[in-house]
Design a protein around this motif. Structure first.
Motif, PDB file in Angstrom:
ATOM      1  N   LEU A   1       4.040  -5.674   4.482  1.00 31.05           N
ATOM      2  CA  LEU A   1       4.282  -4.708   3.413  1.00 31.05           C
ATOM      3  C   LEU A   1       3.082  -4.588   2.487  1.00 31.05           C
ATOM      4  CD1 LEU A   1       7.939  -5.098   2.099  1.00 31.05           C
ATOM      5  CD2 LEU A   1       6.842  -3.049   2.985  1.00 31.05           C
ATOM      6  N   PHE A   2       2.531  -5.723   2.079  1.00 25.47           N
ATOM      7  CA  PHE A   2       1.388  -5.691   1.174  1.00 25.47           C
ATOM      8  C   PHE A   2       0.196  -4.984   1.820  1.00 25.47           C
ATOM      9  CE2 PHE A   2       3.008  -9.709  -1.087  1.00 25.47           C
ATOM     10  CZ  PHE A   2       3.618  -8.945  -2.060  1.00 25.47           C
ATOM     11  N   ARG A   3      -0.047  -5.292   3.073  1.00 27.12           N
ATOM     12  CA  ARG A   3      -1.189  -4.683   3.762  1.00 27.12           C
ATOM     13  C   ARG A   3      -1.048  -3.158   3.795  1.00 27.12           C
ATOM     14  NH1 ARG A   3      -4.938  -6.840   8.095  1.00 27.12           N
ATOM     15  NH2 ARG A   3      -4.014  -8.827   7.503  1.00 27.12           N
ATOM     16  N   ALA A   4       0.187  -2.682   4.039  1.00 31.71           N
ATOM     17  CA  ALA A   4       0.417  -1.241   4.072  1.00 31.71           C
ATOM     18  C   ALA A   4       0.376  -0.648   2.663  1.00 31.71           C
ATOM     19  CB  ALA A   4       1.764  -0.946   4.736  1.00 31.71           C
ATOM     20  N   ALA A   5       0.982  -1.343   1.699  1.00 30.85           N
ATOM     21  CA  ALA A   5       1.058  -0.819   0.333  1.00 30.85           C
ATOM     22  C   ALA A   5      -0.319  -0.651  -0.287  1.00 30.85           C
ATOM     23  CB  ALA A   5       1.906  -1.743  -0.537  1.00 30.85           C
ATOM     24  N   GLU A   6      -1.255  -1.525   0.064  1.00 28.08           N
ATOM     25  CA  GLU A   6      -2.596  -1.450  -0.514  1.00 28.08           C
ATOM     26  C   GLU A   6      -3.333  -0.180  -0.118  1.00 28.08           C
ATOM     27  OE1 GLU A   6      -4.451  -5.067   0.704  1.00 28.08           O
ATOM     28  OE2 GLU A   6      -3.175  -6.333  -0.585  1.00 28.08           O
ATOM     29  N   GLU A   7      -2.804   0.550   0.872  1.00 29.11           N
ATOM     30  CA  GLU A   7      -3.466   1.763   1.329  1.00 29.11           C
ATOM     31  C   GLU A   7      -2.891   3.015   0.667  1.00 29.11           C
ATOM     32  OE1 GLU A   7      -4.230   2.049   5.552  1.00 29.11           O
ATOM     33  OE2 GLU A   7      -3.757  -0.073   5.790  1.00 29.11           O
ATOM     34  N   THR A   8      -2.003   2.842  -0.331  1.00 27.20           N
ATOM     35  CA  THR A   8      -1.403   4.003  -0.977  1.00 27.20           C
ATOM     36  C   THR A   8      -1.245   3.748  -2.466  1.00 27.20           C
ATOM     37  OG1 THR A   8       0.493   5.512  -0.956  1.00 27.20           O
ATOM     38  CG2 THR A   8       0.940   3.184  -0.586  1.00 27.20           C
ATOM     39  N   THR A   9      -0.794   4.761  -3.188  1.00 27.01           N
ATOM     40  CA  THR A   9      -0.572   4.615  -4.626  1.00 27.01           C
ATOM     41  C   THR A   9       0.876   4.867  -5.017  1.00 27.01           C
ATOM     42  OG1 THR A   9      -1.126   6.948  -5.025  1.00 27.01           O
ATOM     43  CG2 THR A   9      -2.928   5.345  -5.164  1.00 27.01           C
ATOM     44  N   ASN A  10       1.741   5.214  -4.055  1.00 26.21           N
ATOM     45  CA  ASN A  10       3.101   5.586  -4.450  1.00 26.21           C
ATOM     46  C   ASN A  10       4.195   5.030  -3.539  1.00 26.21           C
ATOM     47  OD1 ASN A  10       2.439   7.180  -2.264  1.00 26.21           O
ATOM     48  ND2 ASN A  10       3.351   9.047  -3.087  1.00 26.21           N
ATOM     49  N   LEU A  11       3.875   4.061  -2.700  1.00 28.21           N
ATOM     50  CA  LEU A  11       4.905   3.423  -1.887  1.00 28.21           C
ATOM     51  C   LEU A  11       5.873   2.671  -2.808  1.00 28.21           C
ATOM     52  CD1 LEU A  11       5.928   2.523   0.962  1.00 28.21           C
ATOM     53  CD2 LEU A  11       4.516   0.493   0.655  1.00 28.21           C
ATOM     54  N   PHE A  12       7.157   2.757  -2.523  1.00 23.38           N
ATOM     55  CA  PHE A  12       8.158   2.051  -3.321  1.00 23.38           C
ATOM     56  C   PHE A  12       9.111   1.348  -2.358  1.00 23.38           C
ATOM     57  CE2 PHE A  12      11.621   1.242  -6.156  1.00 23.38           C
ATOM     58  CZ  PHE A  12      11.049   1.160  -7.415  1.00 23.38           C
ATOM     59  N   SER A  13       9.047   0.020  -2.322  1.00 24.52           N
ATOM     60  CA  SER A  13       9.878  -0.773  -1.426  1.00 24.52           C
ATOM     61  C   SER A  13      10.783  -1.663  -2.264  1.00 24.52           C
ATOM     62  CB  SER A  13       8.994  -1.624  -0.504  1.00 24.52           C
ATOM     63  OG  SER A  13       9.791  -2.556   0.190  1.00 24.52           O
ATOM     64  N   LEU A  14      12.063  -1.614  -2.003  1.00 27.15           N
ATOM     65  CA  LEU A  14      13.051  -2.341  -2.799  1.00 27.15           C
ATOM     66  C   LEU A  14      14.080  -3.016  -1.908  1.00 27.15           C
ATOM     67  CD1 LEU A  14      14.689  -2.974  -5.413  1.00 27.15           C
ATOM     68  CD2 LEU A  14      15.703  -0.718  -5.181  1.00 27.15           C
ATOM     69  N   SER A  15      14.162  -4.338  -1.997  1.00 20.39           N
ATOM     70  CA  SER A  15      15.217  -5.066  -1.288  1.00 20.39           C
ATOM     71  C   SER A  15      16.093  -5.752  -2.321  1.00 20.39           C
ATOM     72  CB  SER A  15      14.634  -6.080  -0.309  1.00 20.39           C
ATOM     73  OG  SER A  15      13.730  -6.950  -0.965  1.00 20.39           O
ATOM     74  N   ILE A  16      17.398  -5.654  -2.142  1.00 15.82           N
ATOM     75  CA  ILE A  16      18.349  -6.230  -3.078  1.00 15.82           C
ATOM     76  C   ILE A  16      19.276  -7.177  -2.316  1.00 15.82           C
ATOM     77  CG2 ILE A  16      20.183  -5.782  -4.745  1.00 15.82           C
ATOM     78  CD1 ILE A  16      19.012  -3.095  -5.260  1.00 15.82           C
TER      79      ILE A  16
ATOM     80  N   GLN B   1       4.807   5.055 -11.298  1.00 18.68           N
ATOM     81  CA  GLN B   1       4.301   6.397 -11.583  1.00 18.68           C
ATOM     82  C   GLN B   1       3.242   6.380 -12.686  1.00 18.68           C
ATOM     83  OE1 GLN B   1       7.923   8.945 -12.099  1.00 18.68           O
ATOM     84  NE2 GLN B   1       6.902  10.152 -10.531  1.00 18.68           N
ATOM     85  N   THR B   2       3.470   5.589 -13.718  1.00 17.04           N
ATOM     86  CA  THR B   2       2.563   5.571 -14.854  1.00 17.04           C
ATOM     87  C   THR B   2       1.188   5.025 -14.476  1.00 17.04           C
ATOM     88  OG1 THR B   2       4.398   5.315 -16.413  1.00 17.04           O
ATOM     89  CG2 THR B   2       2.211   4.671 -17.193  1.00 17.04           C
ATOM     90  N   PHE B   3       1.177   3.950 -13.677  1.00 14.59           N
ATOM     91  CA  PHE B   3      -0.083   3.296 -13.341  1.00 14.59           C
ATOM     92  C   PHE B   3      -0.585   3.674 -11.950  1.00 14.59           C
ATOM     93  CE2 PHE B   3       1.677   0.746 -16.743  1.00 14.59           C
ATOM     94  CZ  PHE B   3       0.565   0.449 -17.516  1.00 14.59           C
ATOM     95  N   HIS B   4       0.107   4.619 -11.295  1.00 10.08           N
ATOM     96  CA  HIS B   4      -0.309   5.104  -9.962  1.00 10.08           C
ATOM     97  C   HIS B   4      -0.538   3.928  -9.014  1.00 10.08           C
ATOM     98  CE1 HIS B   4      -0.696   9.077 -11.705  1.00 10.08           C
ATOM     99  NE2 HIS B   4      -1.461   8.572 -12.661  1.00 10.08           N
ATOM    100  N   ALA B   5       0.488   3.094  -8.931  1.00 10.44           N
ATOM    101  CA  ALA B   5       0.392   1.895  -8.096  1.00 10.44           C
ATOM    102  C   ALA B   5       1.645   1.760  -7.242  1.00 10.44           C
ATOM    103  CB  ALA B   5       0.223   0.656  -8.974  1.00 10.44           C
ATOM    104  N   PRO B   6       1.504   1.257  -6.020  1.00 10.84           N
ATOM    105  CA  PRO B   6       2.677   1.023  -5.170  1.00 10.84           C
ATOM    106  C   PRO B   6       3.508  -0.138  -5.712  1.00 10.84           C
ATOM    107  CG  PRO B   6       0.715   0.135  -4.126  1.00 10.84           C
ATOM    108  CD  PRO B   6       0.247   0.863  -5.349  1.00 10.84           C
TER     109      PRO B   6
END
Length: 500
Positions: free
Chosen positions: A190-205, A63-68
């Motif tokens: 994932l990276f290819r898609a994430a580069e097209e947005t600023t707020n995607l959040f993907s988390l795998s645990i 959120q702070t840096f407007h990055a996925p």
């Protein structure tokens, strides 16, 4: 939403709610780390302090840096982190995170925050390392998770097709560039898609930092979140640290899994499962283990997004059967937005299915109420199907101001007799207030005899206040010589029910 690490579901198979990959890749001096493209110069940002576990810190960073964000974590992941306030470029801030988490790398990959456990990164059981022979990028972010899951389980690649929709909450994600990718890892997709947005959040645990079994891989898939940073933060979807646990594996559902796979592989919509197959699948669903149900949910929601209506209808039958289970709410609560997407269908049966499923969920899902309200307020939907929304709201949204207003507005419309009758039936036992009662009383004098017959039976179920208000109309109805005898009889019975 929830804070449990497994999102309410005890799944060990690939399945469940799929929503976000958290990202951060940090600086590291170790060798054999993945190639990292040098990012463009980032501006400095003044930020506040943040404390909590690694996921909360990543959400704050996005959120702070407007990055996925794309993150690959292992249990138990870092907790009790504290990053002080300051002025930093993204790269420098990621170094602070990496310094606080020595077993993790956090880097800026072409504007995407990528964070991963160093040992986990190389694991063969890390599903993001799986190479996909073919991947068709969807038109929007909404179905991306389901497309990836489908490709991971299908050697021939994901089915593709034009499926639309965006995640709930947060800022809308931009459309994706539809393209066919070959011989590509799930992580690269994932990276290819994430580069097209600023707020995607993907988390795998993952259950540990060195998974080796298919069951451990499936456990991570079941705990894969895919959303936006705004949605994550708004609902405080922060996992809690949890020790590694023993993972047991269960076989796929013998009939349900191939049934859904057949739907997804069908190129001819006429070549659908037989009636006997449907009956056998419906009989199997109540007997399946929770892990087996969890495993099929990604396949189910892919089938529900198929452009062919008859394939969607087949999938809706499965959805209804899962919702009918006593634990159906536990499975489907993470998929409320996907279920509500049925309201956009031109088919009235699919619109009705969404309201029916919402009403069957146990435990109930309060978050479904605003979704149903929005549907009921639409004037471009099938009115008969919308009466199912009234049935749901009367029972699950009677105290919600927007829900009551939506029901009142719908009842004020000009409806055909059939839809009016269905709406009146849906109001049975309602406690939504005088304006709803007024609509039922008005229907006692409707020109259609079927509407009057239904209204006179509904009035007593609304309580003494409704009977008292309706007394003049009930007396007129009971005395009408041209009225159906059954209708007059119900009117007389209603009058006898008035307590003096």
């Amino acid at each position: 939403m929830r804070s449990a690490p497994r999102l309410h579901l005890l799944s060990n198979f690939l399945a469940l709610t799929v929503q976000m990959f958290v990202a951060l890749l940090a600086f590291s001096s170790s060798t054999n780390l993945p190639d990292q493209t040098k990012p463009p110069t980032m501006p400095q940002v003044q930020h506040g302090s943040v404390s909590g576990d690694l996921i909360k810190v990543l959400a704050f960073t996005g959120q702070t840096f407007h990055a996925p964000v794309v993150a690959e974590l292992a249990q138990p992941y870092p907790t009790d982190l504290e990053i002080p306030a300051g002025i930093h470029q993204l790269d420098d801030y990621l170094r602070l995170i990496a310094h606080s988490c020595p077993t993790y790398t956090a880097v800026n990959r072409n504007g995407v925050i990528w964070v991963y456990n160093k040992r986990l990164y190389k694991s063969k059981a890390n599903f993001l390392n799986q190479r996909l022979a073919l991947f068709r990028m969807p038109a929007e972010f909404g179905p991306l998770k389901l497309f990836i899951l489908s490709a991971l389980t299908n050697p021939q690649g994901n089915p593709g097709g034009l499926i639309t929709g965006i995640p709930a909450g947060g800022q809308p994600l931009r459309p994706l560039v539809m393209e066919t990718l070959r011989n590509i890892t799930a992580r690269e997709v994932l990276f290819r898609a994430a580069e097209e947005t600023t707020n995607l959040f993907s988390l795998s645990i993952f259950p540990n930092d060195n998974p080796t079994t298919t069951a451990e891989k499936d456990d991570a898939l079941a705990n894969w979140m895919f959303t936006t940073t705004e949605e994550l933060t708004a609902h405080r979807l922060f996992y809690q640290s949890m020790p590694a646990r023993k993972i047991e594996s269960y076989p796929p559902a013998p009939l349900l899994t191939p049934f859904l796979q057949k739907l997804l592989q069908t190129r001819d919509p006429a070549a659908l499962p037989s009636f006997q197959e449907r009956l056998k699948v419906q009989a199997e669903i109540p007997k399946l283990r929770p892990e087996q149900i969890s495993a099929v949910l990604p396949l189910l929601f892919l089938a529900l997004k198929n452009p062919a209506i008859n394939i969607q209808i087949e999938a809706a039958m499965v959805l209804w059967s899962i919702a009918h289970r006593p634990d159906g709410g536990m499975f489907l609560e993470p998929y409320l937005q996907d279920i509500a997407a049925l309201y956009d269908s031109p088919d009235a049966r699919l619109q009705s299915t969404a309201s029916l499923v919402f009403g069957m969920l146990r435990p109930p899902a309060p978050a479904a109420v605003p979704l149903v309200v929005r549907y009921l307020n639409r004037t471009d939907r099938d009115p008969g199907a919308q009466t199912g929304a009234i049935f749901f709201l009367v029972r699950h949204g009677a105290e919600d101001r927007d829900a009551v207003a939506a029901v009142e507005m719908f009842l004020a419309r000009r409806l055909d007799p059939s839809s009016r009758v269905d709406a009146l039936n849906a109001l049975g036992n309602s406690r939504m207030g005088d304006r709803v009662i007024d609509s039922v009383i008005t229907s006692l004098e409707d020109p259609d005899p079927g509407v009057r017959f239904t209204a006179v039976q509904v009035i007593p179920s609304l309580g003494q206040n409704a009977l008292l208000q309706a007394q003049p109309e009930l007396e007129r109805l009971a005395g009408r010589a041209d009225e159906n005898e059954q209708t007059r009889d119900f009117a007389r019975k209603a009058l006898k029910g008035i307590q003096r």
